[in-house]
Design a protein around this motif. Structure first.
Motif, short mmCIF file in Angstrom:
data_model
loop_
_atom_site.label_atom_id
_atom_site.label_comp_id
_atom_site.label_asym_id
_atom_site.label_seq_id
_atom_site.Cartn_x
_atom_site.Cartn_y
_atom_site.Cartn_z
N ASP A 72 0.82 -1.20 0.00
CA ASP A 72 0.00 0.00 0.00
C ASP A 72 0.85 1.25 0.00
OD1 ASP A 72 -2.22 -1.51 0.00
OD2 ASP A 72 -2.88 -1.05 2.02
N ALA A 73 0.33 2.31 -0.62
CA ALA A 73 1.02 3.58 -0.62
C ALA A 73 1.11 4.12 0.81
CB ALA A 73 0.29 4.58 -1.51
N SER A 75 0.67 6.40 3.79
CA SER A 75 -0.34 7.42 4.06
C SER A 75 -0.03 8.26 5.28
CB SER A 75 -1.72 6.75 4.25
OG SER A 75 -1.67 5.83 5.33
N ALA A 105 3.67 -2.14 -5.98
CA ALA A 105 2.91 -0.95 -5.61
C ALA A 105 1.76 -0.74 -6.59
CB ALA A 105 3.81 0.29 -5.61
N ARG A 107 -1.61 2.12 -6.69
CA ARG A 107 -2.39 3.14 -6.00
C ARG A 107 -3.89 2.98 -6.18
NH1 ARG A 107 0.19 7.31 -3.80
NH2 ARG A 107 2.43 7.53 -4.18
N THR A 108 -4.31 2.30 -7.25
CA THR A 108 -5.73 2.12 -7.53
C THR A 108 -6.00 0.65 -7.85
OG1 THR A 108 -5.54 2.52 -9.91
CG2 THR A 108 -5.83 4.46 -8.48
N ASP A 111 -4.76 -0.10 -11.29
CA ASP A 111 -3.32 -0.37 -11.30
C ASP A 111 -3.04 -1.81 -10.91
OD1 ASP A 111 -2.64 2.18 -12.04
OD2 ASP A 111 -2.18 2.88 -10.01
#
Length: 338
Positions: A72-73, A75, A105, A107-108, A111
């Motif tokens: 996960d990115a 945060s 990785a 982000r969506t 992706d």
């Protein structure tokens, strides 16, 4: 196509006017494709200079000993600790079984779907572990379509029958955690126990709220056991509890996360209620530093259970399918009292 760019299977599919799966079938299982379509695809391959990865052609007989997991990115804040611990434990336990963990990785969701296609086309992983599951999640369907074994850290939210999810999964029993927290506060603090969490319609949040409601009974939501709503930020949680304490002399608060608990703790201290009993959820270092009780999710047990579903109790290879009958498992968390 951009000059100098290496052609991909998506480029071939677009040039031939077919799906990515059709191109893959032409390369790996041409008997499944009609001859006119094969000719179109082959012409596109030659025109673009596409070179399919040899590993993809050997996928049915060659294993990579690699499991893919989305990273996960970042945060910020104190969120994400549980998933970080899960990935760390998964990497350690996978290593003892002769497997590597590949972090990627995304982000969506789109992706991540592209990554899944690339893994299937290139034969880079033997299995994928999904995280952050949600209702209507398209990733499971894509993995089935591309033939990649997988399991999930997170239940199939929205499914009417979790045992018929169609894939193996492991999740934390959030209701059991808040039930233990509520029972603890009822015994230690008093009968006026509030719940502070996200707005409704959050799968994880609703599950954690359920444990409190089932323990409080018919009083849940009444002035003697109010339900507070806040986003997962310390300032919003603090504001919600500060407002409550102006009109309600409650005995304790069960929180959906440690972020909520920290906000509640700050409001209580600044409101002259440093005696207010508060229990968080996640057992982060921040909660420990403040001396707050919290529910420990045991992500290490989740990692162990997922590997058993993918490989068997002592296996060293990914099963295809992971289990004869896909199953789900809820891990009961542990209340850490401080």
């Amino acid at each position: 196509m951009v000059p100098g760019k290496v052609a991909t299977i998506e480029d071939v599919a677009r040039a031939a006017g077919v799906s990515r799966q059709t191109v893959s079938n032409v390369i790996n299982a041409p008997s499944k494709v009609r001859e006119p379509t094969q000719r179109k695809v082959q012409a596109a391959i030659e025109a673009l200079g596409y070179s399919p990865n040899a590993m993809a052609r050997r996928l049915r007989t060659q294993r990579t000993s690699t499991i893919g997991v989305r990273l996960d990115a970042f945060s910020g804040g104190i969120s994400g600790v549980v998933l970080d611990r899960f990935v760390h434990a998964l990497t350690e336990h996978a290593s003892t079984r002769g497997l590597r963990v590949l972090l990627y990785a995304a982000r969506t969701v789109d992706d991540e779907l592209r990554h899944i296609n690339e893994f299937a086309d290139g034969g880079e992983v033997d299995a994928i572990i999904l995280t952050n599951t949600a209702p209507g999640d398209p990733r499971a369907a894509r993995l089935r379509e591309r033939g990649i074994p997988f399991a999930a850290f997170g239940r199939p939210w929205g499914a009417h029958d979790l045992e018929k999810a169609g894939h193996p999964w492991v999740d934390i029993d959030g209701a059991a955690g808040t039930r233990a927290a509520t029972e603890h506060l009822l015994e230690r603090a008093g009968r006026r126990i509030a719940f502070l969490g996200w707005p409704s319609d959050s799968g994880t949040g609703d599950d954690r709220e359920r444990g409190w409601r089932e323990t409080i009974g018919p009083r849940a939501g009444d002035p003697s056991a109010p339900r507070l709503i806040s986003a997962e930020t310390v300032p919003e949680a603090q504001a919600a509890v500060r407002s409550l304490l102006q009109d309600n002399d409650i005995d304790g608060i069960v929180c959906a996360t440690d972020v909520h608990a920290i906000g509640a703790h700050l409001a209580a201290v600044r409101g002259g209620r440093s005696d207010l009993q508060i229990v968080g959820f996640d057992n982060t270092a921040a909660a420990e530093a403040l001396g707050l009780s919290s529910v420990e999710q045991l992500p290490e047990e989740v990692a162990t259970a997922i590997l058993e579903m993918l490989m068997g109790p002592e296996g060293t290879k990914i099963s295809r399918p992971p289990t004869p009958t896909p199953t789900g498992r809820l891990v009961e968390p542990e209340l850490i009292v401080r």
